[in-house]
Design a protein around this motif. Sequence first.
Motif, PDB file in Angstrom:
ATOM      1  N   PRO A  15       0.828  -1.224   0.000  1.00 49.98           N
ATOM      2  CA  PRO A  15       0.000   0.000   0.000  1.00 49.98           C
ATOM      3  C   PRO A  15       0.860   1.271   0.000  1.00 49.98           C
ATOM      4  CG  PRO A  15      -0.916  -1.617   1.528  1.00 49.98           C
ATOM      5  CD  PRO A  15       0.394  -2.176   1.042  1.00 49.98           C
ATOM      6  N   MET A  16       1.989   1.243   0.763  1.00 53.40           N
ATOM      7  CA  MET A  16       2.842   2.434   0.803  1.00 53.40           C
ATOM      8  C   MET A  16       3.446   2.709  -0.578  1.00 53.40           C
ATOM      9  SD  MET A  16       6.185   3.224   3.179  1.00 53.40           S
ATOM     10  CE  MET A  16       5.432   2.532   4.642  1.00 53.40           C
ATOM     11  N   ALA A  17       3.958   1.646  -1.215  1.00 51.54           N
ATOM     12  CA  ALA A  17       4.588   1.818  -2.531  1.00 51.54           C
ATOM     13  C   ALA A  17       3.572   2.313  -3.562  1.00 51.54           C
ATOM     14  CB  ALA A  17       5.215   0.498  -2.978  1.00 51.54           C
ATOM     15  N   HIS A  80      11.313   4.172  -6.304  1.00 45.75           N
ATOM     16  CA  HIS A  80      11.902   3.514  -5.136  1.00 45.75           C
ATOM     17  C   HIS A  80      11.968   4.485  -3.966  1.00 45.75           C
ATOM     18  CE1 HIS A  80      13.422  -0.049  -7.174  1.00 45.75           C
ATOM     19  NE2 HIS A  80      14.134   0.655  -8.026  1.00 45.75           N
ATOM     20  N   CYS A  81      11.866   3.947  -2.730  1.00 47.94           N
ATOM     21  CA  CYS A  81      12.306   4.706  -1.559  1.00 47.94           C
ATOM     22  C   CYS A  81      13.830   4.688  -1.612  1.00 47.94           C
ATOM     23  CB  CYS A  81      11.902   4.005  -0.265  1.00 47.94           C
ATOM     24  SG  CYS A  81      10.148   4.033   0.065  1.00 47.94           S
ATOM     25  N   VAL A  82      14.461   5.850  -1.530  1.00 47.02           N
ATOM     26  CA  VAL A  82      15.927   5.872  -1.566  1.00 47.02           C
ATOM     27  C   VAL A  82      16.503   5.037  -0.426  1.00 47.02           C
ATOM     28  CG1 VAL A  82      17.969   7.351  -1.351  1.00 47.02           C
ATOM     29  CG2 VAL A  82      16.038   8.082  -2.752  1.00 47.02           C
ATOM     30  N   LYS A  83      15.799   5.049   0.697  1.00 44.73           N
ATOM     31  CA  LYS A  83      16.224   4.266   1.853  1.00 44.73           C
ATOM     32  C   LYS A  83      16.397   2.777   1.525  1.00 44.73           C
ATOM     33  CE  LYS A  83      13.523   3.245   5.810  1.00 44.73           C
ATOM     34  NZ  LYS A  83      12.736   3.764   6.927  1.00 44.73           N
ATOM     35  N   ASP A  84      15.668   2.291   0.554  1.00 46.22           N
ATOM     36  CA  ASP A  84      15.720   0.866   0.212  1.00 46.22           C
ATOM     37  C   ASP A  84      16.747   0.547  -0.877  1.00 46.22           C
ATOM     38  OD1 ASP A  84      13.648   0.510   1.993  1.00 46.22           O
ATOM     39  OD2 ASP A  84      12.087   0.590   0.466  1.00 46.22           O
ATOM     40  N   ILE A  85      17.419   1.554  -1.425  1.00 43.66           N
ATOM     41  CA  ILE A  85      18.358   1.309  -2.528  1.00 43.66           C
ATOM     42  C   ILE A  85      19.762   1.110  -1.955  1.00 43.66           C
ATOM     43  CG2 ILE A  85      19.323   2.212  -4.681  1.00 43.66           C
ATOM     44  CD1 ILE A  85      16.825   3.975  -4.920  1.00 43.66           C
ATOM     45  N   ARG A 133      19.555  -0.063  12.560  1.00 47.05           N
ATOM     46  CA  ARG A 133      19.747   1.344  12.951  1.00 47.05           C
ATOM     47  C   ARG A 133      18.846   1.709  14.142  1.00 47.05           C
ATOM     48  NH1 ARG A 133      16.664   5.803  11.976  1.00 47.05           N
ATOM     49  NH2 ARG A 133      15.250   4.438  10.850  1.00 47.05           N
ATOM     50  N   ARG A 134      17.593   1.281  14.097  1.00 45.44           N
ATOM     51  CA  ARG A 134      16.688   1.587  15.209  1.00 45.44           C
ATOM     52  C   ARG A 134      17.072   0.790  16.462  1.00 45.44           C
ATOM     53  NH1 ARG A 134      11.769   1.271  10.953  1.00 45.44           N
ATOM     54  NH2 ARG A 134      11.648   3.483  10.406  1.00 45.44           N
ATOM     55  N   ILE A 135      17.438  -0.484  16.279  1.00 47.52           N
ATOM     56  CA  ILE A 135      17.787  -1.338  17.425  1.00 47.52           C
ATOM     57  C   ILE A 135      18.989  -0.757  18.166  1.00 47.52           C
ATOM     58  CG2 ILE A 135      18.675  -3.625  18.079  1.00 47.52           C
ATOM     59  CD1 ILE A 135      17.032  -4.760  15.663  1.00 47.52           C
ATOM     60  N   LEU A 170       8.246   1.032  15.906  1.00 50.29           N
ATOM     61  CA  LEU A 170       8.868   2.250  15.392  1.00 50.29           C
ATOM     62  C   LEU A 170       8.732   2.199  13.872  1.00 50.29           C
ATOM     63  CD1 LEU A 170      12.234   2.646  17.361  1.00 50.29           C
ATOM     64  CD2 LEU A 170      10.192   4.065  17.556  1.00 50.29           C
ATOM     65  N   LEU A 171       8.133   3.248  13.299  1.00 52.17           N
ATOM     66  CA  LEU A 171       7.958   3.319  11.843  1.00 52.17           C
ATOM     67  C   LEU A 171       8.249   4.739  11.379  1.00 52.17           C
ATOM     68  CD1 LEU A 171       4.614   1.326  11.318  1.00 52.17           C
ATOM     69  CD2 LEU A 171       6.873   0.621  10.547  1.00 52.17           C
ATOM     70  N   ALA A 172       8.560   4.870  10.100  1.00 55.58           N
ATOM     71  CA  ALA A 172       8.836   6.203   9.546  1.00 55.58           C
ATOM     72  C   ALA A 172       7.545   7.020   9.461  1.00 55.58           C
ATOM     73  CB  ALA A 172       9.445   6.062   8.160  1.00 55.58           C
ATOM     74  N   VAL A 173       7.628   8.279   9.888  1.00 52.19           N
ATOM     75  CA  VAL A 173       6.467   9.179   9.786  1.00 52.19           C
ATOM     76  C   VAL A 173       6.009   9.277   8.330  1.00 52.19           C
ATOM     77  CG1 VAL A 173       5.711  11.578  10.042  1.00 52.19           C
ATOM     78  CG2 VAL A 173       7.138  10.530  11.819  1.00 52.19           C
ATOM     79  N   SER A 174       6.985   9.395   7.401  1.00 50.81           N
ATOM     80  CA  SER A 174       6.608   9.594   5.988  1.00 50.81           C
ATOM     81  C   SER A 174       5.801   8.411   5.461  1.00 50.81           C
ATOM     82  CB  SER A 174       7.852   9.798   5.133  1.00 50.81           C
ATOM     83  OG  SER A 174       8.677   8.647   5.181  1.00 50.81           O
ATOM     84  N   GLY A 175       6.190   7.213   5.868  1.00 50.69           N
ATOM     85  CA  GLY A 175       5.468   6.032   5.415  1.00 50.69           C
ATOM     86  C   GLY A 175       4.042   6.023   5.947  1.00 50.69           C
ATOM     87  N   LEU A 176       3.886   6.404   7.220  1.00 47.03           N
ATOM     88  CA  LEU A 176       2.550   6.446   7.809  1.00 47.03           C
ATOM     89  C   LEU A 176       1.698   7.520   7.139  1.00 47.03           C
ATOM     90  CD1 LEU A 176       3.668   5.870  11.491  1.00 47.03           C
ATOM     91  CD2 LEU A 176       2.242   4.323  10.127  1.00 47.03           C
ATOM     92  N   GLU A 177       2.322   8.634   6.774  1.00 51.10           N
ATOM     93  CA  GLU A 177       1.583   9.665   6.031  1.00 51.10           C
ATOM     94  C   GLU A 177       1.102   9.104   4.703  1.00 51.10           C
ATOM     95  OE1 GLU A 177       4.490  12.807   5.850  1.00 51.10           O
ATOM     96  OE2 GLU A 177       3.728  13.770   7.679  1.00 51.10           O
ATOM     97  N   ARG A 178       1.975   8.349   4.027  1.00 51.35           N
ATOM     98  CA  ARG A 178       1.610   7.837   2.696  1.00 51.35           C
ATOM     99  C   ARG A 178       0.446   6.857   2.760  1.00 51.35           C
ATOM    100  NH1 ARG A 178       7.955   7.046   1.292  1.00 51.35           N
ATOM    101  NH2 ARG A 178       8.436   9.269   1.250  1.00 51.35           N
ATOM    102  N   ILE A 179       0.380   6.054   3.829  1.00 52.06           N
ATOM    103  CA  ILE A 179      -0.746   5.104   3.909  1.00 52.06           C
ATOM    104  C   ILE A 179      -1.900   5.689   4.724  1.00 52.06           C
ATOM    105  CG2 ILE A 179       0.689   3.050   3.571  1.00 52.06           C
ATOM    106  CD1 ILE A 179       0.485   2.533   6.609  1.00 52.06           C
ATOM    107  N   GLY A 199      18.764   8.626   2.971  1.00 46.45           N
ATOM    108  CA  GLY A 199      17.644   8.613   2.014  1.00 46.45           C
ATOM    109  C   GLY A 199      16.273   8.662   2.641  1.00 46.45           C
ATOM    110  N   ALA A 200      16.175   8.907   3.940  1.00 46.06           N
ATOM    111  CA  ALA A 200      14.866   8.900   4.604  1.00 46.06           C
ATOM    112  C   ALA A 200      13.902   9.873   3.915  1.00 46.06           C
ATOM    113  CB  ALA A 200      15.019   9.312   6.067  1.00 46.06           C
ATOM    114  N   GLY A 201      12.688   9.392   3.674  1.00 47.80           N
ATOM    115  CA  GLY A 201      11.641  10.274   3.167  1.00 47.80           C
ATOM    116  C   GLY A 201      11.821  10.745   1.731  1.00 47.80           C
ATOM    117  N   VAL A 202      12.759  10.121   0.996  1.00 50.96           N
ATOM    118  CA  VAL A 202      12.994  10.561  -0.396  1.00 50.96           C
ATOM    119  C   VAL A 202      12.565   9.464  -1.370  1.00 50.96           C
ATOM    120  CG1 VAL A 202      14.692  11.361  -2.088  1.00 50.96           C
ATOM    121  CG2 VAL A 202      14.967  11.961   0.334  1.00 50.96           C
ATOM    122  N   LEU A 203      11.832   9.859  -2.393  1.00 53.84           N
ATOM    123  CA  LEU A 203      11.475   8.944  -3.471  1.00 53.84           C
ATOM    124  C   LEU A 203      12.367   9.214  -4.673  1.00 53.84           C
ATOM    125  CD1 LEU A 203       7.570   9.059  -3.324  1.00 53.84           C
ATOM    126  CD2 LEU A 203       9.139   7.400  -2.284  1.00 53.84           C
TER     127      LEU A 203
END
Length: 311
Positions: A15-17, A80-85, A133-135, A170-179, A199-203
């Motif tokens: 759904p986010m993608a 792509h989410c830059v975070k995933d590249i 990173r979060r852990i 813990l989830l990214a704010v941007s992702g929650l906004e998108r869904i 790359g957080a929050g960048v497409l």
Amino acid sequence: MSAPELIRIVSRDSPMALAQVERVRAELGALHPGIATEVIPVKTTGDRWMGALSQVEGKGAFTKEVDAALLAGDADLAVHCVKDIPGDRPLPAGTTFAAFLARDDVRDALIHPGGLTLDELPAGTRIGTSSVRRIAQLAASHPQLQCVPMRGNANRRMEKLAAGEADALLLAVSGLERIGRTDVITQILSADEMCPPVGAGVLALQCREDDTQTIDAVSGLGHPQTFQETTAERMLLHVLQGHCNSPIAGYAKTDRRGELSLRACVFTPDGKTVLNAHEWAGPLTPETLGTSVAVALLRQGARELIDGIAH
Ligand SMILES: NCc1[nH]cc(CCC(=O)O)c1CC(=O)O
């Protein structure tokens, strides 16, 4: 060069993608009303595999099948989410970034059904996250909390939370906004409390490098400030050569005067060692800033730290 009549957009099918693709279609439609778009959703290894990512192809697990469709000519544009590249290797040969869209919120959010903040959570509270990173940052700032592995897209993680597999997420704010689920957020963590990932929050919009028609049509969606920030962050990651289990955070920011700076951290998984560097670009290019901050971390021992983690 004439504009294409149709751009076929390939993306993950979460759904986010798909929400991300709708943003691209809306922005493209506003810029070029004459270009039609078609969405090609694909399932990636990262969506199917619910174990540790280090057991599959690591960081490429969310991009491989999408890039393959682009390269095969089944689609013209990948979102792509830059975070995933992956940042430790070049983009797949034959592809290039055509644009980075204006950056969304870079921060992470706590989701706790009881409405507590991180500081208020009782010892032993289980935080569902598989992000190294979060852990590591949570272990450093809130050692009384316990992280439990949690994978799957954001909607599925919320189902798992409701099913009792964790006490909070813990989830990214941007992702929650998108869904459309910012309603579940109980606390937004500042970038100082929880340093964002590269790359957080960048497409990113990725094209075949020989497809100048599509590149020309979509490059107008690019946001120059986001391009500079993302370039500095990705160069940092490239020079550090992190692997899929490397707890690395990197956040470039442009202040009100237009000055670019980059903060980055490398952690041990237990959060007991935190390497930290921050530099202003001044006259440096974003690439040189990213390199300079990476070198500062390497001088502090980042190489030994990254190589010392199993992957
Ligand atoms: N790992 C999955 C992923 N990739 C990008 C985002 C968030 C959106 C972004 O930062 O662009 C998320 C979800 C999350 O971390 O909560």
